[in-house]
Write an enzyme that holds these catalytic residues in place. Sequence first.
Site, PDB file in Angstrom:
ATOM      1  N   GLY A   1       4.109   1.795   2.268  1.00  0.00           N
ATOM      2  CA  GLY A   1       5.361   2.250   1.584  1.00  0.00           C
ATOM      3  C   GLY A   1       5.962   3.470   2.007  1.00  0.00           C
ATOM      4  O   GLY A   1       7.383   3.663   2.165  1.00  0.00           O
TER       5      GLY A   1
ATOM      6  N   GLU B   1       7.111  -0.249  -4.459  1.00  0.00           N
ATOM      7  CA  GLU B   1       6.205  -0.297  -5.471  1.00  0.00           C
ATOM      8  C   GLU B   1       4.679  -0.032  -4.744  1.00  0.00           C
ATOM      9  O   GLU B   1       4.503  -1.030  -3.869  1.00  0.00           O
ATOM     10  CB  GLU B   1       6.186  -1.426  -6.155  1.00  0.00           C
ATOM     11  CG  GLU B   1       5.649  -1.377  -7.622  1.00  0.00           C
ATOM     12  CD  GLU B   1       4.600  -2.689  -7.738  1.00  0.00           C
ATOM     13  OE1 GLU B   1       5.320  -3.537  -7.929  1.00  0.00           O
ATOM     14  OE2 GLU B   1       3.392  -2.190  -7.577  1.00  0.00           O
TER      15      GLU B   1
ATOM     16  N   SER C   1       0.858  -1.160  -0.044  1.00  0.00           N
ATOM     17  CA  SER C   1      -0.009  -0.185  -0.117  1.00  0.00           C
ATOM     18  C   SER C   1       0.919   1.322   0.134  1.00  0.00           C
ATOM     19  O   SER C   1       2.123   1.026   0.551  1.00  0.00           O
ATOM     20  CB  SER C   1      -0.906   0.070   1.326  1.00  0.00           C
ATOM     21  OG  SER C   1       0.024   0.070   2.449  1.00  0.00           O
ATOM     22  N   ARG C   2       0.372   2.251  -0.341  1.00  0.00           N
ATOM     23  CA  ARG C   2       0.693   3.889  -0.415  1.00  0.00           C
ATOM     24  C   ARG C   2       1.335   4.183   0.906  1.00  0.00           C
ATOM     25  O   ARG C   2       2.362   4.386   1.257  1.00  0.00           O
ATOM     26  CB  ARG C   2       0.076   4.869  -0.909  1.00  0.00           C
ATOM     27  CG  ARG C   2       1.012   5.829  -1.051  1.00  0.00           C
ATOM     28  CD  ARG C   2      -0.097   7.219  -1.723  1.00  0.00           C
ATOM     29  NE  ARG C   2      -0.760   7.047  -2.806  1.00  0.00           N
ATOM     30  CZ  ARG C   2      -1.353   7.879  -3.551  1.00  0.00           C
ATOM     31  NH1 ARG C   2      -1.574   9.090  -2.974  1.00  0.00           N
ATOM     32  NH2 ARG C   2      -2.007   7.609  -4.444  1.00  0.00           N
TER      33      ARG C   2
ATOM     34  N   CYS D   1      -1.487  -4.961  -9.236  1.00  0.00           N
ATOM     35  CA  CYS D   1      -1.072  -3.625  -9.083  1.00  0.00           C
ATOM     36  C   CYS D   1      -1.002  -2.870 -10.529  1.00  0.00           C
ATOM     37  O   CYS D   1      -1.243  -1.633 -10.473  1.00  0.00           O
ATOM     38  CB  CYS D   1       0.429  -3.259  -8.741  1.00  0.00           C
ATOM     39  SG  CYS D   1       1.460  -4.663  -9.381  1.00  0.00           S
TER      40      CYS D   1
HETATM   41  P1  NAP Z   1       0.315  -3.409   3.240  1.00  0.00           P
HETATM   42  O1  NAP Z   1      -0.538  -3.304   4.177  1.00  0.00           O
HETATM   43  O2  NAP Z   1       1.135  -2.420   2.708  1.00  0.00           O
HETATM   44  O3  NAP Z   1       1.440  -4.361   3.656  1.00  0.00           O
HETATM   45  C1  NAP Z   1       2.516  -4.788   3.204  1.00  0.00           C
HETATM   46  C2  NAP Z   1       3.732  -5.070   4.143  1.00  0.00           C
HETATM   47  O4  NAP Z   1       4.018  -3.869   4.630  1.00  0.00           O
HETATM   48  C3  NAP Z   1       3.176  -5.961   5.196  1.00  0.00           C
HETATM   49  O5  NAP Z   1       4.292  -6.649   5.542  1.00  0.00           O
HETATM   50  C4  NAP Z   1       2.914  -4.832   6.329  1.00  0.00           C
HETATM   51  O6  NAP Z   1       3.287  -5.566   7.467  1.00  0.00           O
HETATM   52  C5  NAP Z   1       3.810  -3.750   6.195  1.00  0.00           C
HETATM   53  N1  NAP Z   1       3.522  -2.534   6.582  1.00  0.00           N
HETATM   54  C6  NAP Z   1       2.428  -2.024   6.228  1.00  0.00           C
HETATM   55  N2  NAP Z   1       2.304  -0.813   6.819  1.00  0.00           N
HETATM   56  C7  NAP Z   1       3.320  -0.493   7.576  1.00  0.00           C
HETATM   57  C8  NAP Z   1       3.584   0.502   8.393  1.00  0.00           C
HETATM   58  N3  NAP Z   1       3.080   1.521   8.453  1.00  0.00           N
HETATM   59  N4  NAP Z   1       5.061   0.287   8.832  1.00  0.00           N
HETATM   60  C9  NAP Z   1       5.778  -0.619   8.606  1.00  0.00           C
HETATM   61  N5  NAP Z   1       5.280  -1.777   7.938  1.00  0.00           N
HETATM   62  C10 NAP Z   1       4.233  -1.677   7.312  1.00  0.00           C
HETATM   63  O7  NAP Z   1      -0.065  -4.117   1.920  1.00  0.00           O
HETATM   64  P2  NAP Z   1      -1.142  -5.505   1.781  1.00  0.00           P
HETATM   65  O8  NAP Z   1      -1.396  -5.970   3.093  1.00  0.00           O
HETATM   66  O9  NAP Z   1      -0.563  -6.284   0.572  1.00  0.00           O
HETATM   67  O10 NAP Z   1      -2.482  -4.802   1.292  1.00  0.00           O
HETATM   68  C11 NAP Z   1      -3.238  -3.731   1.811  1.00  0.00           C
HETATM   69  C12 NAP Z   1      -3.453  -2.764   0.835  1.00  0.00           C
HETATM   70  O11 NAP Z   1      -2.316  -2.425   0.054  1.00  0.00           O
HETATM   71  C13 NAP Z   1      -4.212  -3.202  -0.395  1.00  0.00           C
HETATM   72  O12 NAP Z   1      -5.714  -3.211   0.283  1.00  0.00           O
HETATM   73  C14 NAP Z   1      -3.876  -2.484  -1.542  1.00  0.00           C
HETATM   74  O13 NAP Z   1      -4.751  -1.043  -1.404  1.00  0.00           O
HETATM   75  C15 NAP Z   1      -2.588  -2.172  -1.394  1.00  0.00           C
HETATM   76  N6  NAP Z   1      -1.902  -2.965  -2.510  1.00  0.00           N
HETATM   77  C16 NAP Z   1      -1.247  -2.586  -3.402  1.00  0.00           C
HETATM   78  C17 NAP Z   1      -0.589  -3.163  -4.240  1.00  0.00           C
HETATM   79  C18 NAP Z   1       0.185  -2.580  -5.564  1.00  0.00           C
HETATM   80  O14 NAP Z   1       0.943  -3.185  -5.934  1.00  0.00           O
HETATM   81  N7  NAP Z   1      -0.472  -1.690  -5.797  1.00  0.00           N
HETATM   82  C19 NAP Z   1      -0.116  -4.681  -3.704  1.00  0.00           C
HETATM   83  C20 NAP Z   1      -0.746  -5.096  -2.811  1.00  0.00           C
HETATM   84  C21 NAP Z   1      -1.357  -4.210  -1.912  1.00  0.00           C
HETATM   85  P3  NAP Z   1       2.179  -6.286   8.504  1.00  0.00           P
HETATM   86  O15 NAP Z   1       2.521  -7.625   8.393  1.00  0.00           O
HETATM   87  O16 NAP Z   1       2.224  -5.531  10.143  1.00  0.00           O
HETATM   88  O17 NAP Z   1       0.918  -5.995   7.636  1.00  0.00           O
END
Ligand code: NAP
Length: 528
Positions: A246, A265, A242-243, A302
């Site tokens: 990241g 990404e 997620s944004r 994505c």
């Molecule tokens: P995410 O919430 O960004 O999590 C991805 C990784 O980053 C996980 O290991 C998470 O840890 C870690 N993380 C998240 N927020 C953090 C923070 N504030 N500080 C430190 N580490 C952090 O992504 P997701 O679980 O894959 O999906 C959630 C949302 O991301 C989706 O609903 C979608 O909107 C978006 N997404 C976008 C793409 C793309 O390529 N555009 C791909 C996948 C997802 P934890 O284990 O603690 O959760």
Amino acid sequence: MKLEGLSILGQARVKPAGKPNAAINPATGAVIGPDYFWSTTADVDAAAELAAEAFVEFSRWHGKRREGFLKRIAELLEANAAAIVERANQETGLPVARMQGELARTCFQMRQYGEAAASGLCAGARIDHADPNRKPLPKPDLRSMMLPLGPVVVFSASNFPLAYSVAGGDTASAFAAGCPVIVKPHQGHLGTSEIIGLLVQQAARECQAPAGIFSMLYGAGRDVGIALVKHPLVKAVGFTGSRSGGRALMDAAASRPEPIPVYAEMGSINPVFFLSGVMNQKPEELAAGLHGSVTLGVGQFCTNPGLIFVERGSGAKVFLQKLESLIAATAPGTMLTADLCAAYRAGVEKFSQASGVKRLALASADLGPGKAQGGAALFATDAETFLKNHHLMDEVFGPSTLVVQCSSREQILEAAKRLEGQLTATLHGLPEELDANRELLEILATKAGRLVFNGFPTGVEVAHAMTHGGPYPATSDGRSTSVGTRAVDRFLRPVSYQNFPDAALPDELKDSNPLKLARLLNGKLILP
Ligand code: NAP
């Protein structure tokens, strides 16, 4: 292979002191054992120290030896395909056929990046000979090559449990560069991560790699993840998600006493522009193609096309009617995790309530407990509303798309100028329409890392010429790609050697070219 829920610390398996968590089957809500134990900051220190120690030796490995390691990982993944695919299917709800295809892609990627390391593509050796007679000053002998950065932390993606996870593209490119890797696995596929982590550990052992070349620490992003990013021995980060996630890592890395690069990404809504000539010619065919792309993999890519621009007219009308009927009839699919599904449903609800936006279709889905199902959704608005409401560019991660109806080419250009950075931008048109739309193409080239003509953005080829990146907020650094052999460059930096005796130079830069690499010699590319 027996799964024990343990983290990997070099060649050891450790049971961290943190809290236990189990994997969940998103199709049923059922718990899948074993428990996984969250790592602590003591584990982070141990993994980073081991990785820094390993870097001293691994950074000296020639490309050919790194290729051998990557190849062995691919072989072990293939040999254990059945177990990997079965567990990934249970944990993510992604179909077996998709997992098989993704595993093949993961192995191909390992081998391709390995070949890039062996061929010298990644080393980028350059030699400028000295000219002692140059006036007014003699020219020094200068030689440069790309050297690895150091230990890399990789955050696995939820939506590619194989190709962008433990042994996915970020790990493969860091290894190809000569960097040890510490993985922070995604909670959405804990067991798949363990199987693959153990295979990478085995490959490292068989290839006699230094122990700390690979570690994997289960834990929460906000503590273990941030502690890894902030660790002084870590030198770069790869991330897909997620944004907000990241951005948190970018900020943590930038606030270190020694800031380090974060290759994140993040979100992208991948705009698709349909020009009126092609739209009037085959509106139903275009609607069917777009529907396939929006709903592929329950929209969890994505590169999912979340924003569509059409010029009002008879073709666009037929197109919208067809798209509406296709979206409404889409079979529901299980999403990767319950959290991701909840975020998708919330996004659909937000768009449903948005002023000036009409929900044209919402496919049915089982909303019952334990069912992480997302129904496809179609929204429409006009260009005036789109231009006034920045939030209509928010990513709704899943099978949803918004069609913006424009009344003129000027409105289309205005909307294109407002776009945020994207991974892709797509143009559908007749070849004879391109000249008149050159300005649109020029704008899109400033917005996206990959421009697609008469196709759809989903489906990312792993190739030398692929760019899977784009200006912020699509990625943290629009100069990079996370797919294709250029992904390796993210974990390298150039170093020049001035006036060194031949014997003291790295083999890549020696006059005799013992590694038989392609090199830039006095400005000319010389093949071995
Ligand atoms: P995410 O919430 O960004 O999590 C991805 C990784 O980053 C996980 O290991 C998470 O840890 C870690 N993380 C998240 N927020 C953090 C923070 N504030 N500080 C430190 N580490 C952090 O992504 P997701 O679980 O894959 O999906 C959630 C949302 O991301 C989706 O609903 C979608 O909107 C978006 N997404 C976008 C793409 C793309 O390529 N555009 C791909 C996948 C997802 P934890 O284990 O603690 O959760």
